[in-house]
Design an enzyme around this catalytic site. Structure first.
Site, mmCIF file in Angstrom:
data_model
loop_
_atom_site.group_PDB
_atom_site.id
_atom_site.type_symbol
_atom_site.label_atom_id
_atom_site.label_comp_id
_atom_site.label_asym_id
_atom_site.label_seq_id
_atom_site.Cartn_x
_atom_site.Cartn_y
_atom_site.Cartn_z
ATOM 1 N N GLU A 91 0.918 -1.240 0.060
ATOM 2 C CA GLU A 91 -0.068 0.031 0.162
ATOM 3 C C GLU A 91 1.064 1.311 -0.017
ATOM 4 O O GLU A 91 0.684 2.319 0.831
ATOM 5 C CB GLU A 91 -0.927 -0.028 1.219
ATOM 6 N N GLU A 105 -5.397 -8.741 0.226
ATOM 7 C CA GLU A 105 -6.124 -8.140 1.327
ATOM 8 C C GLU A 105 -7.390 -8.027 0.998
ATOM 9 O O GLU A 105 -7.604 -7.310 -0.006
ATOM 10 C CB GLU A 105 -5.562 -6.843 2.097
HETATM 11 C C1 BG6 Z 1 -4.540 -2.188 4.999
HETATM 12 C C2 BG6 Z 1 -3.083 -2.563 5.591
HETATM 13 O O1 BG6 Z 1 -4.470 -0.825 4.731
HETATM 14 O O2 BG6 Z 1 -5.857 -2.417 5.662
HETATM 15 C C3 BG6 Z 1 -3.305 -3.413 6.910
HETATM 16 O O3 BG6 Z 1 -2.413 -2.955 4.321
HETATM 17 C C4 BG6 Z 1 -4.666 -2.735 7.741
HETATM 18 O O4 BG6 Z 1 -2.013 -3.229 7.394
HETATM 19 C C5 BG6 Z 1 -5.708 -3.136 6.757
HETATM 20 O O5 BG6 Z 1 -4.584 -3.229 8.826
HETATM 21 C C6 BG6 Z 1 -7.056 -2.852 7.528
HETATM 22 O O6 BG6 Z 1 -6.738 -1.376 8.081
HETATM 23 P P1 BG6 Z 1 -7.462 -1.190 9.489
HETATM 24 O O7 BG6 Z 1 -7.112 0.489 9.535
HETATM 25 O O8 BG6 Z 1 -8.854 -1.485 9.630
HETATM 26 O O9 BG6 Z 1 -6.239 -1.863 10.327
#
Ligand code: BG6
Length: 469
Positions: free
Chosen positions: A166, A369
């Site tokens: 990201e 993700e």
């Molecule tokens: C992505 C990241 O932005 O989303 C993760 O790569 C992150 O590190 C995930 O945990 C979810 O975001 P958040 O803010 O809910 O933890």
């Protein structure tokens, strides 16, 4: 169109799950690990978990990998902590740190799980930050060297490599992630200088991976399709502008080695173009990915900007868009519902994102993700009922199959997260895992692991290769 006859998932499809080092490992100062910028953070509100212990994965790695094997994972996407391997970022290698990842990779392979290794997931070594971080050209060299340390140590066993997680969110919404703000007279110009350095570093790392026979590499930005708020042509232009600034700037550089023209014009108009040194463009052109990895949680909807704003915003949360004066205005999409944390849920937008990516780049796509953050509850009998997560994941898997049927080459799906971990700014209240970790923000309790309902659901889905869901 909605396909009525769906193509099956490809036989080699990688059903996986994801984590990142600083959010899951803990052991923040053990076995020679140096501090990272995430360890040095001071911006978390009182009472929100830090990363000192996280999910204690460093000490429970074998148990966690056994759970992944029971889940049936074919791939596990994790990140390496740069400052665990090279404590000050560019000096001596820490053999104990490197050995941890060797053991992890061996444990995965012993269970038939393909390691998918991210080199860098937000946690820059603090020692490099103190020397200017990504504003400094020397961080580019340090990253290339770090990449070579990793490929030399693990290249014989790791096939899938990811460069930077990201990068686009670090640049656009770094405040939400706890990334230190750049200094200088014009912080926005500085941030795009940092961005340029990361692009060059990434390109050099891709070249380094390609020196390992059989190894494959890709970038891992967060990509979201951007809808115009209406059919007003000015809304359409705003949506295209935001897509260029948010998505294509990063991937055009990673895949084609060039700056996206719309984004370049935007940077030029604001005086934010980076200084490009001799050799940079050749480096960018020489670093070619084999696939594109991407994270997807939500789509975005934007309208044309109003005359007096809004100012650039979004630093409180990476997916709650405010807008940017003269460029776009974030609006909520009336066709979508939101998670408990306000993120819009858009499985069909996932398919659209696949199609846009494949149309633009014609490379295999790996989802690194996707998932739903929620405050899960551990019941007295050790169960965790998370039907909301199952519904979210099921809807998104449905859309992957639509995309596969559209003809998109999809390598695999690694939802966030394999186990509960500390969120970027909402601690343990916002859980994502298939496995519940018994701790809360301040109280580490037992740190024991419990299978959630979504664990059993995903195991069945993997066992039937996506058929039973
Ligand atoms: C992505 C990241 O932005 O989303 C993760 O790569 C992150 O590190 C995930 O945990 C979810 O975001 P958040 O803010 O809910 O933890």
């Amino acid at each position: 169109m909605q396909h009525r006859t769906l193509r099956p998932f490809p036989p080699s499809f990688l059903w996986g799950a994801s984590t990142s080092a600083y959010q899951v490992e803990g052991a923040a100062a053990e076995d020679g690990k140096g501090p990272s910028i995430m360890d040095a953070r001071t911006d978390r509100p009182a009472g929100v978990a830090d990363y000192t212990v996280a999910s204690d994965h460093y000490h429970r790695m074998e148990e966690d990998v056994a759970l992944m094997a029971e889940l049936g994972l074919r791939a596990y996407r994790f990140s390496v902590s740069w400052s665990r391997v090279i404590p000050d970022g560019d000096g001596e290698v820490n053999p104990a740190g490197l050995a941890f990842y060797g053991r992890l990779v061996d444990a995965l392979l012993a269970h038939g799980i393909e390691p998918v290794l991210t080199m860098y997931h937000f946690d820059l070594p603090q020692a490099l930050q103190a020397k200017g971080g990504w504003s400094s050209r020397s961080t580019v060299d340090a990253f290339e060297r770090y990449a070579r340390v990793l490929t030399a140590a693990l290249g014989d066993r790791v096939r899938y490599w990811l460069t930077i997680n990201e990068q686009n969110i670090m640049i656009l919404f770094g405040g939400a992630l706890g990334i230190p703000a750049p200094g200088g007279d014009d912080p926005q110009r500085e941030i795009y200088q940092q961005n340029h350095h990361m692009l060059v570093a990434q390109a050099r790392a891709m070249r380094a991976v390609h020196e390992v026979p059989g190894a494959l590499v890709g970038p891992a930005p967060n990509i979201a399709c951007v809808y115009p708020a209406s059919s007003d042509p000015l809304d359409v232009v705003a949506a295209e502008d935001f897509a260029a600034i948010r998505n294509w700037l990063y991937l055009d550089a990673a895949v084609h080695g060039v700056y996206n023209p719309t984004a370049w014009a935007y940077l030029g108009e604001r005086g934010w173009r980076p200084a490009i040194e001799p050799g940079d463009l050749a480096d960018l052109a020489a670093g070619r990915p084999d696939f594109v990895a991407f994270n997807y949680y939500t789509s975005h909807t934007v309208g044309a900007p109003t005359p007096d704003g809004p100012e650039k915003g979004g630093s409180q949360d990476q997916h709650l868009l405010i807008g940017e004066a003269g460029v776009y205005r974030g609006v909520s999409n009336p066709h979508l519902t939101t998670s408990e944390f306000g993120w819009e849920m858009d499985p069909v937008g996932f398919r659209t994102t696949f199609r846009q990516l494949y149309d633009r780049y014609r490379l295999p796509l790996l989802v690194t993700e996707n998932g739903l953050g929620a405050p899960d509850v551990l019941e007295a009998d050790g169960s965790v009922h998370d039907p909301y997560r199952i519904a979210y994941l099921r809807d998104h898997v449905d859309q992957i199959q639509q995309a596969v049927t559209d003809g998109v080459d999809v390598l695999g799906y690694c939802p966030w997260a394999a186990i509960d971990l500390v969120s970027t700014h909402q601690g343990m209240r916002k859980r994502y895992g298939f496995v519940y970790v018994d701790r809360d923000e301040g109280d580490l309790r037992t740190l024991d692991r419990y299978r959630k309902d979504s664990f059993h659901w995903y195991r069945e889905l993997i066992a039937t290769h996506g058929q039973r869901r």
